[in-house]
Structure formats: structure tokens, C-alpha cells
Design an enzyme around this catalytic site. Sequence first.
Site, PDB file in Angstrom:
ATOM      1  N   GLU A   1      47.503  21.742  54.708  1.00  0.00           N
ATOM      2  CA  GLU A   1      47.074  23.124  54.428  1.00  0.00           C
ATOM      3  C   GLU A   1      45.615  23.321  54.818  1.00  0.00           C
ATOM      4  OE1 GLU A   1      45.983  20.651  52.702  1.00  0.00           O
ATOM      5  OE2 GLU A   1      45.174  21.798  51.004  1.00  0.00           O
TER       6      GLU A   1
ATOM      7  N   ASP B   1      40.699  25.672  53.746  1.00  0.00           N
ATOM      8  CA  ASP B   1      41.637  24.859  52.972  1.00  0.00           C
ATOM      9  C   ASP B   1      42.292  25.774  51.935  1.00  0.00           C
ATOM     10  OD1 ASP B   1      41.560  21.507  51.780  1.00  0.00           O
ATOM     11  OD2 ASP B   1      42.670  23.152  50.854  1.00  0.00           O
TER      12      ASP B   1
ATOM     13  N   HIS C   1      59.329  23.579  49.183  1.00  0.00           N
ATOM     14  CA  HIS C   1      58.679  23.220  50.452  1.00  0.00           C
ATOM     15  C   HIS C   1      58.932  24.247  51.547  1.00  0.00           C
ATOM     16  CE1 HIS C   1      57.243  20.378  53.544  1.00  0.00           C
ATOM     17  NE2 HIS C   1      56.569  19.879  52.531  1.00  0.00           N
TER      18      HIS C   1
HETATM   19  N1  LIG Z   1      55.239  23.272  52.709  1.00  0.00           N
HETATM   20  C1  LIG Z   1      54.355  22.470  53.280  1.00  0.00           C
HETATM   21  N2  LIG Z   1      53.450  21.853  52.525  1.00  0.00           N
HETATM   22  C2  LIG Z   1      52.561  21.043  53.091  1.00  0.00           C
HETATM   23  C3  LIG Z   1      52.542  20.839  54.460  1.00  0.00           C
HETATM   24  N3  LIG Z   1      51.519  19.999  54.744  1.00  0.00           N
HETATM   25  C4  LIG Z   1      50.924  19.671  53.570  1.00  0.00           C
HETATM   26  N4  LIG Z   1      51.552  20.316  52.560  1.00  0.00           N
HETATM   27  C5  LIG Z   1      51.257  20.246  51.130  1.00  0.00           C
HETATM   28  O1  LIG Z   1      49.987  20.777  50.833  1.00  0.00           O
HETATM   29  C6  LIG Z   1      49.593  20.281  49.565  1.00  0.00           C
HETATM   30  C7  LIG Z   1      48.111  19.996  49.573  1.00  0.00           C
HETATM   31  O2  LIG Z   1      47.741  19.592  48.307  1.00  0.00           O
HETATM   32  P1  LIG Z   1      46.260  19.224  47.904  1.00  0.00           P
HETATM   33  O3  LIG Z   1      45.617  18.466  49.039  1.00  0.00           O
HETATM   34  O4  LIG Z   1      46.324  18.551  46.573  1.00  0.00           O
HETATM   35  O5  LIG Z   1      45.485  20.579  47.830  1.00  0.00           O
HETATM   36  P2  LIG Z   1      45.688  21.839  46.878  1.00  0.00           P
HETATM   37  O6  LIG Z   1      46.860  21.715  45.975  1.00  0.00           O
HETATM   38  O7  LIG Z   1      45.679  23.027  47.791  1.00  0.00           O
HETATM   39  O8  LIG Z   1      44.395  21.791  46.008  1.00  0.00           O
HETATM   40  P3  LIG Z   1      42.969  22.397  46.311  1.00  0.00           P
HETATM   41  O9  LIG Z   1      42.748  22.293  47.803  1.00  0.00           O
HETATM   42  O10 LIG Z   1      42.014  21.548  45.549  1.00  0.00           O
HETATM   43  O11 LIG Z   1      42.967  23.808  45.859  1.00  0.00           O
HETATM   44  C8  LIG Z   1      50.451  19.062  49.286  1.00  0.00           C
HETATM   45  O12 LIG Z   1      51.374  19.361  48.270  1.00  0.00           O
HETATM   46  C9  LIG Z   1      51.192  18.837  50.591  1.00  0.00           C
HETATM   47  O13 LIG Z   1      52.483  18.310  50.409  1.00  0.00           O
HETATM   48  C10 LIG Z   1      53.526  21.517  55.241  1.00  0.00           C
HETATM   49  O14 LIG Z   1      53.609  21.408  56.478  1.00  0.00           O
HETATM   50  N5  LIG Z   1      54.407  22.322  54.622  1.00  0.00           N
END
Ligand SMILES: Nc1nc2c(ncn2[C@@H]2O[C@H](COP(=O)(O)OP(=O)(O)OP(=O)(O)O)[C@@H](O)[C@H]2O)c(=O)[nH]1
Length: 304
Positions: free
Chosen positions: A219, A175, A188
Site C-alpha cells: 500500500e 502510504d 483482500h
Molecule cells: N488487498 C491487498 N492488500 C495488500 C496488498 N499489498 C499489501 N497489502 C496489505 O497492506 C497492509 C499493510 O499493512 P501495514 O504495513 O501494517 O500498514 P497499515 O495497516 O496501513 O498501517 P499504517 O501504515 O501504520 O497506517 C497489509 O495488510 C498487507 O497485506 C495488495 O496488493 N492487495
Amino acid sequence: MRILVVDDTKLIREMVSAIIRHQGYTPVTASGATEALAVLQDGNIDLILMDIEMPEMNGFELTRLIRKLLKHWVPIIFLTGSTEDSHLAEGIDAGGDDYLTKPVNATVLTAKIRAMARIAQMKADLDEVNIKLLQLTQLDPLTEAVNRRGLDESLERAWRIRQRENTKLALIFLDIDHFKTYNDNYGHQQGDQCLKLFTGIVQNQLLRPADILARYGGEEFVALLPNTSLAGAEKIAADIISALQQANLPHDFSDTAEYITASLGISSSHLGAKDSNELLKQADKAVYLAKQQGRNRSVTYHPD
Ligand SMILES: Nc1nc2c(ncn2[C@@H]2O[C@H](COP(=O)(O)OP(=O)(O)OP(=O)(O)O)[C@@H](O)[C@H]2O)c(=O)[nH]1
């Protein structure tokens, strides 16, 4: 092109083989069902020329058997002395594709071989496209890692294989840390670019052909490591963490480091999981602990 001639009469096998050879193809001969089935199991046969009246098993019965046993389609042309409509219809119903009357005419045989070769090639092209389509339905379009659907299938298959072969299956859940702040600050589009680069970096650490990297969602990624010990998986996890440090993808808004890091959870099939789903859950729990313990690290699942 390799053409199997099945006929109990030696003279006919030789005559037909001579025509085939003359056209630049390779004849392979069988005097009956047993020999024919052995050839089909061993070699790459592109077309079968099949006699109908044979003592061991007649051509219709043998054709039915071949259609049942062979996974792929090979064109079958009957060699028949009879031109009766009902006889020919029976051959097609048995799974044959065409017929040729004896004595075999070289011009007609050559034309029919060409026609069947054309159909066989179309079939092969179609099979290839279908395989590619199937692969595409199992890939994540952004990162080209295996998608969730592909992961479900691969994980289930790997679990069954490890049960049958009594080997260890390891799994690493990954992750990316602070990815929300990455997106919020860099946008994004750059977030997408980062996910692609991250996939490449992790993929480079998975060296065995059977290893699979999948995008679980957002992610989150999963590395599936068949036939890998816990110590092996821990080594790979450490290598991934170092590779991310080496890659140094800037993340100025991370509380953990100045570059993109990830938290990793490791599980192994000998840590008590009763099925593949539980293996995944164990690794997910370990990721949670890795996040709690400060991120940019790997934690191995321990049964309570
Ligand atoms: N650019 C992009 N962002 C994505 C995609 N899928 C998910 N995300 C973003 O990934 C982020 C995940 O955020 P969180 O689940 O809060 O995790 P984090 O900010 O990494 O926090 P921690 O895991 O606790 O370190 C979110 O802002 C989603 O919008 C994608 O395909 N492209």
C-alpha cells in the site's frame, strides 16, 4: 511510402523516380553521400535505392555509414550494373538487403518495392509490440501504476536529467493509513479494489505529462515530480489529501477518519540528497513522521 534514390547520374535518378511516382509512392533524390545523409536526418524514408559507383563515397561505404548512424532499420536496395556474385555478396555484407540490375526494369523494381514494404511493415509492427511489452514489464498489473522496476529506472533517469538541466526534482512517498485493518475487515479482494481506486484518485492530481505514479509495494506509492519546486510538491500533496477526502472511500475501521486516508512524505533534490536513492529515503523518513504525527497529512523532509 517515401523512397530515397541515391545516384550520381541525373538521368537514372529521374527515370527511377518516374517509376516510383507511377506506382503511387514518393521519390526523394540525392546525388551522393552528403545529400543522402541530410535527407535521412530530416525526413521519414521507408526505402533506399542506392547506386554503387559514386564519386564522393561509393554505395557500399555509404550503406555501412547509414547502418551505423541510423537507429532504425531502413531497407536498402542496390542499383548495380554488375551481376558478379562477389560484388553482390559485398553489398549484402555492407548492410544492403537486395539488388537490382541497371537498366532498371519497372516491373522488377515495383515488385521489390512491395516486398521491402512488407518486410518494413513487419519490422514496424514488431517494434511496436516490443515497446508495448517493455511498457507492460514496467507496470503493476493490479493498479496499472508504474511498478518498482519502472520506478527505479524513471527515478534514475529523472535524477540525471535534473543534474544536467539543473532543475528541481520532487518526490512524494504515499502510504495508505490503516490498510491492514481495511483488508482484515473488508477482505483482500475489496482491498485490491481500494488500491485501484486510490491509484486513480492520486493519478488525477498529477497533471504534468512528466509526472509518474509508481506502486512501490503493498500500500505504498511514489509520485515522481520532475522540474517541480518544493512548494509545488507540497501543493500537490495537499491536493491529494483533499481528493481522498472528496472521494470518501469508506473505511469504518480506521482510527483516523471514516474514509481512506494516506500519509505523505515529501522530499526535494535541493534538500541535500546525494543520489536518487537518498531522495527516496528522505521521503520515506518524512512518511514515518507523518504517521507519528497522526496520519492523513503530509510532512516535508528536513535535513537534521
Ligand atoms: N488487498 C491487498 N492488500 C495488500 C496488498 N499489498 C499489501 N497489502 C496489505 O497492506 C497492509 C499493510 O499493512 P501495514 O504495513 O501494517 O500498514 P497499515 O495497516 O496501513 O498501517 P499504517 O501504515 O501504520 O497506517 C497489509 O495488510 C498487507 O497485506 C495488495 O496488493 N492487495
